[in-house]
Motif scaffolding. Structure first.
Motif, PDB file in Angstrom:
ATOM      1  N   LEU A 254      -3.776  -3.526  -6.662  1.00 32.45           N
ATOM      2  CA  LEU A 254      -3.407  -4.300  -5.419  1.00 32.45           C
ATOM      3  C   LEU A 254      -3.603  -3.999  -4.133  1.00 32.45           C
ATOM      4  O   LEU A 254      -3.811  -2.591  -3.889  1.00 32.45           O
ATOM      5  CB  LEU A 254      -1.976  -4.611  -5.653  1.00 32.45           C
ATOM      6  N   VAL A 255      -4.051  -4.950  -3.212  1.00 34.16           N
ATOM      7  CA  VAL A 255      -4.193  -4.396  -1.817  1.00 34.16           C
ATOM      8  C   VAL A 255      -3.207  -5.484  -1.191  1.00 34.16           C
ATOM      9  O   VAL A 255      -3.027  -6.680  -1.297  1.00 34.16           O
ATOM     10  CB  VAL A 255      -5.559  -5.091  -1.444  1.00 34.16           C
ATOM     11  N   ASP A 256      -2.191  -4.924  -0.408  1.00 32.20           N
ATOM     12  CA  ASP A 256      -1.155  -5.805   0.234  1.00 32.20           C
ATOM     13  C   ASP A 256      -0.465  -6.651  -0.740  1.00 32.20           C
ATOM     14  O   ASP A 256       0.133  -7.741  -0.635  1.00 32.20           O
ATOM     15  CB  ASP A 256      -1.752  -6.776   1.066  1.00 32.20           C
ATOM     16  N   HIS A 257      -0.291  -5.906  -2.006  1.00 27.75           N
ATOM     17  CA  HIS A 257       0.547  -6.543  -2.991  1.00 27.75           C
ATOM     18  C   HIS A 257      -0.296  -7.996  -3.633  1.00 27.75           C
ATOM     19  O   HIS A 257       0.499  -8.611  -4.211  1.00 27.75           O
ATOM     20  CB  HIS A 257       1.908  -7.001  -2.450  1.00 27.75           C
ATOM     21  N   GLU A 258      -1.419  -7.661  -3.429  1.00 27.53           N
ATOM     22  CA  GLU A 258      -2.289  -9.027  -4.283  1.00 27.53           C
ATOM     23  C   GLU A 258      -3.397  -8.486  -4.824  1.00 27.53           C
ATOM     24  O   GLU A 258      -4.088  -7.062  -4.107  1.00 27.53           O
ATOM     25  CB  GLU A 258      -2.583 -10.037  -3.422  1.00 27.53           C
ATOM     26  N   LYS A 259      -3.780  -8.821  -6.220  1.00 31.83           N
ATOM     27  CA  LYS A 259      -4.700  -8.353  -6.726  1.00 31.83           C
ATOM     28  C   LYS A 259      -6.119  -7.979  -6.267  1.00 31.83           C
ATOM     29  O   LYS A 259      -6.587  -8.772  -5.255  1.00 31.83           O
ATOM     30  CB  LYS A 259      -4.891  -9.250  -8.095  1.00 31.83           C
ATOM     31  N   MET A 260      -6.586  -6.833  -6.251  1.00 31.79           N
ATOM     32  CA  MET A 260      -8.110  -6.687  -5.609  1.00 31.79           C
ATOM     33  C   MET A 260      -9.135  -7.430  -6.450  1.00 31.79           C
ATOM     34  O   MET A 260      -9.134  -7.336  -7.704  1.00 31.79           O
ATOM     35  CB  MET A 260      -8.340  -5.381  -5.661  1.00 31.79           C
ATOM     36  N   MET A 264     -11.119 -12.875  -3.679  1.00 32.68           N
ATOM     37  CA  MET A 264     -10.219 -12.928  -2.675  1.00 32.68           C
ATOM     38  C   MET A 264     -10.723 -12.342  -1.492  1.00 32.68           C
ATOM     39  O   MET A 264     -10.007 -12.154  -0.344  1.00 32.68           O
ATOM     40  CB  MET A 264      -8.895 -12.020  -3.021  1.00 32.68           C
ATOM     41  N   GLY A 265     -11.765 -11.402  -1.638  1.00 32.08           N
ATOM     42  CA  GLY A 265     -12.383 -10.746  -0.684  1.00 32.08           C
ATOM     43  C   GLY A 265     -11.698  -9.598   0.015  1.00 32.08           C
ATOM     44  O   GLY A 265     -11.892  -9.061   0.860  1.00 32.08           O
ATOM     45  N   ASN A 266     -10.613  -9.096  -0.887  1.00 31.70           N
ATOM     46  CA  ASN A 266      -9.886  -7.977  -0.463  1.00 31.70           C
ATOM     47  C   ASN A 266     -10.289  -6.778  -1.179  1.00 31.70           C
ATOM     48  O   ASN A 266      -9.759  -5.743  -1.398  1.00 31.70           O
ATOM     49  CB  ASN A 266      -8.334  -8.130  -0.663  1.00 31.70           C
ATOM     50  N   PHE A 267     -11.594  -6.605  -1.439  1.00 29.02           N
ATOM     51  CA  PHE A 267     -11.897  -5.582  -2.215  1.00 29.02           C
ATOM     52  C   PHE A 267     -12.679  -4.331  -1.511  1.00 29.02           C
ATOM     53  O   PHE A 267     -13.290  -4.729  -0.164  1.00 29.02           O
ATOM     54  CB  PHE A 267     -12.887  -5.863  -3.452  1.00 29.02           C
ATOM     55  N   ASN A 297      -0.726  -0.081  -5.685  1.00 29.81           N
ATOM     56  CA  ASN A 297      -1.007  -0.782  -4.393  1.00 29.81           C
ATOM     57  C   ASN A 297      -1.992   0.125  -3.654  1.00 29.81           C
ATOM     58  O   ASN A 297      -1.531   1.167  -3.174  1.00 29.81           O
ATOM     59  CB  ASN A 297       0.258  -1.041  -3.634  1.00 29.81           C
ATOM     60  N   PHE A 298      -3.000  -0.161  -3.226  1.00 33.63           N
ATOM     61  CA  PHE A 298      -4.202   0.598  -2.766  1.00 33.63           C
ATOM     62  C   PHE A 298      -3.813   0.506  -1.216  1.00 33.63           C
ATOM     63  O   PHE A 298      -3.698  -0.431  -0.529  1.00 33.63           O
ATOM     64  CB  PHE A 298      -5.524   0.228  -3.104  1.00 33.63           C
ATOM     65  N   SER A 299      -3.831   1.740  -0.635  1.00 31.00           N
ATOM     66  CA  SER A 299      -3.879   1.767   0.998  1.00 31.00           C
ATOM     67  C   SER A 299      -4.379   3.084   1.499  1.00 31.00           C
ATOM     68  O   SER A 299      -4.633   4.046   0.718  1.00 31.00           O
ATOM     69  CB  SER A 299      -2.230   1.683   1.289  1.00 31.00           C
ATOM     70  N   PRO A 300      -4.772   2.839   2.689  1.00 30.09           N
ATOM     71  CA  PRO A 300      -5.438   4.033   3.270  1.00 30.09           C
ATOM     72  C   PRO A 300      -4.445   5.353   3.380  1.00 30.09           C
ATOM     73  O   PRO A 300      -4.980   6.456   3.122  1.00 30.09           O
ATOM     74  CB  PRO A 300      -5.753   3.570   4.699  1.00 30.09           C
ATOM     75  N   GLU A 301      -3.152   4.957   3.490  1.00 29.63           N
ATOM     76  CA  GLU A 301      -2.116   6.161   3.514  1.00 29.63           C
ATOM     77  C   GLU A 301      -2.081   6.821   2.116  1.00 29.63           C
ATOM     78  O   GLU A 301      -1.979   7.859   2.000  1.00 29.63           O
ATOM     79  CB  GLU A 301      -0.710   5.217   4.010  1.00 29.63           C
ATOM     80  N   GLY A 302      -2.044   5.803   1.079  1.00 32.49           N
ATOM     81  CA  GLY A 302      -2.124   6.448  -0.236  1.00 32.49           C
ATOM     82  C   GLY A 302      -3.333   7.225  -0.435  1.00 32.49           C
ATOM     83  O   GLY A 302      -3.310   8.317  -1.170  1.00 32.49           O
TER      84      GLY A 302
END
Length: 470
Positions: A254-260, A264-267, A297-302
RNA sequence: GGCGCGGUCGCCAAGUGGUAAGGCAAAGGUCUGCAAAACCUUUAUCGGCGGUUCGAUCCCGCCCCGCGCCUCCA
């Protein structure tokens, strides 16, 4: 199939026949896709470590609507169009240390197998044709829906069922073979000109390479329905036998709690992350560290956290290899290494609980470091502890492989690229000399100079020094 | 609406009917010429409400919230 964790027993003792749903090569794969591939790699590495002979088949879907559309738009052949993305995909796999499957099966190279499977289904009365396309009649397969637990009867009248441009008897029926539209690329076959439906490729290739019943079939959760359900319908109708003994589905990234996802363009693609300086090992660690059945949930911090974790492990290995400990062995340490290995294995044995397995390794790292700090660690313990780390890395594969060479080939320019090992050694020796003179100004100047080039120094208690590249 | 996954420390994330692993981050300390690395200390009662139980975060029921699938999708 039961939706519960079960003991794994392969059909043939000692052997695991596994099928992996690979990518549709119409574009670069994103890290959500790789979440699943990393999971599959962890699984195959674990099975191998348990002594199984693994035969893994991965398909490449190199023909579908998008590919036909995009290649036509680009004015190149399907082959040419997909070759590019296949190459990129295989490069990405190597970057992430994914072991190559025993077989990589390209859909367009198995058209014959698909046609034969469709013919078998036709002979058994599971198909019908309409306007040149061949469809699967799910009414003939009562078990339909058993994997995804979808109630077909209840779905038929629903508002959201296919508003299809094809003429099908039942909205849930799916295409096995699609008639070509004008101008489209097609294959001339005994069942008419056209191209394969999506599901038939996996069914045909799985049966061809692995036999009627496979041990493991895995992919992302989104493939459960309709893809895998349809594969079951196709293969079990044809063979009359159970298609797959164990289904494993990886949850989404997920990205921001939505499927990557592409739509969605959030990949993010691997090459994008690499270009931002992220290392393959960080990405692999992050993807592998969360158990596969959990959304991640994918994040730069992670990603940063994963990098720090890997760093800690590598520092530990470096210390094991370079520090001089008193001779002998300490019985407790050897025992700790052994239990850590056991715990690590116990975690993985429980449905690949990588988080739990990891905890065992970090426990060992902390305890060994403590022993070292207290002077209780002996030279003879190093081997046992290193062995435990190797057991870990046989699965996680993050301890090596961020060498300058590899990073450069991935487009990451290491800060220390301009300094050879010999040059580093020289500077380190100069600094040691300065330290001996207690010329700390010069010593620090040299250390800063090295730091600018990405080389970190660690002085040890005995006056020695070790260095590593950032 | 149907099916599925999940809600545990700032973030990530295990786990068990008997008072909660690990990682990251943060703060303080030890070591060090200074660093780095490492170690130590500090930070949770487990979405809410009921129930079962001697005892529940873990079992049951209800509710709330997030995500996904049901259409191409890892």
């Amino acid at each position: 199939m039961s939706g519960e964790t079960e003991a794994f027993v392969p059909l043939t003792p000692g052997e695991v026949r596994s099928y992996t749903c690979g990518p549709t090569v119409y574009d670069f794969a994103h890290i959500g896709n790789f979440r699943t591939f990393v999971f599959q790699d962890v699984m195959r590495r674990y099975l191998k470590s348990k002594g199984f002979r693994v035969i893994q088949v991965m398909n490449l879907t190199d023909v579908d609507d998008r590919i036909i559309q995009k290649s036509a738009a680009a004015g190149v052949s399907i082959r040419e169009y997909t070759d590019k993305y296949i190459q990129a995909f295989l490069d990405d796999r190597r970057a992430l240390n994914l072991e190559p499957p025993e077989y990589i099966a390209r859909a367009t190279e198995h058209i014959d197998d698909m046609v034969k499977l469709i013919q078998r289904l036709t002979a058994k009365g599971f198909t019908y044709t309409s306007e040149g396309s061949t469809y699967y009649r799910i009414a003939k397969f009562p078990a339909y829906g058993k994997l995804s637990k979808i109630d077909v009867a209840g779905m038929q009248t629903g508002a959201r069922v296919d508003m299809d441009r094809y003429d099908k008897d039942n909205a849930r029926d799916f295409a096995l073979w699609k008639a070509p539209k004008p101008g489209e690329h097609f294959w001339e076959t005994p069942i008419g000109p056209g191209r394969p439906g999506w599901h038939i490729e996996c069914a045909a290739m799985a049966l061809m390479y692995l036999g009627d019943t496979l041990d493991i079939h895995s992919g992302g959760v989104d493939l459960t329905f309709p893809h895998h359900e349809n594969e079951i319908a196709e293969s079990e109708a044809a063979t009359g036998k159970q298609f797959v003994r164990y289904w494993l589905h990886a949850e989404h990234l997920l990205v921001d709690h939505e499927k990557m996802s592409k739509s969605m363009g959030n990949f993010a693609t691997l090459r994008e992350l690499f270009s931002h300086g992220h290392k393959p090992s960080s990405i692999r660690f992050l993807l592998a560290s969360v158990p596969y059945r959990r959304q991640l949930n994918f994040s730069p911090e992670g990603l940063q956290g994963a990098a720090s974790s890997v760093e800690r492990l590598r520092n530990f290995v470096l210390r094991l290899r370079t520090e001089k400990f008193p001779e002998g062995i300490s019985p407790t340490m050897a025992e700790r290494a052994a239990t850590a290995k056991d715990e690590f294995d116990r975690g993985l044995a429980d449905d690949l609980n990588t988080a739990q397995a990891l905890a065992a390794i970090f426990d060992l790292v902390r305890e060994a470091n403590t022993a070292m700090d207290r002077g209780e660690f002996r030279q003879g313990d190093a081997a046992a502890v290193l062995e435990a780390l190797e057991t870990f890395d046989a699965i996680f594969a993050v301890l090596r492989d961020d060498d300058a060479e590899k990073l450069r080939s991935l487009g990451i320019e290491p800060a220390s690229a301009s300094l050879s090992d010999a040059e580093v050694e020289t500077l380190v020796a100069d600094r040691q000399a300065a330290r001996k003179r207690r010329d700390f100004a010069e010593s620090d100047r040299l250390r800063d100079k090295l730091a600018e080039r990405g080389v970190i120094l660690e002085d040890s208690r005995d006056g020695g020094v070790r260095w590593k590249r950032k």
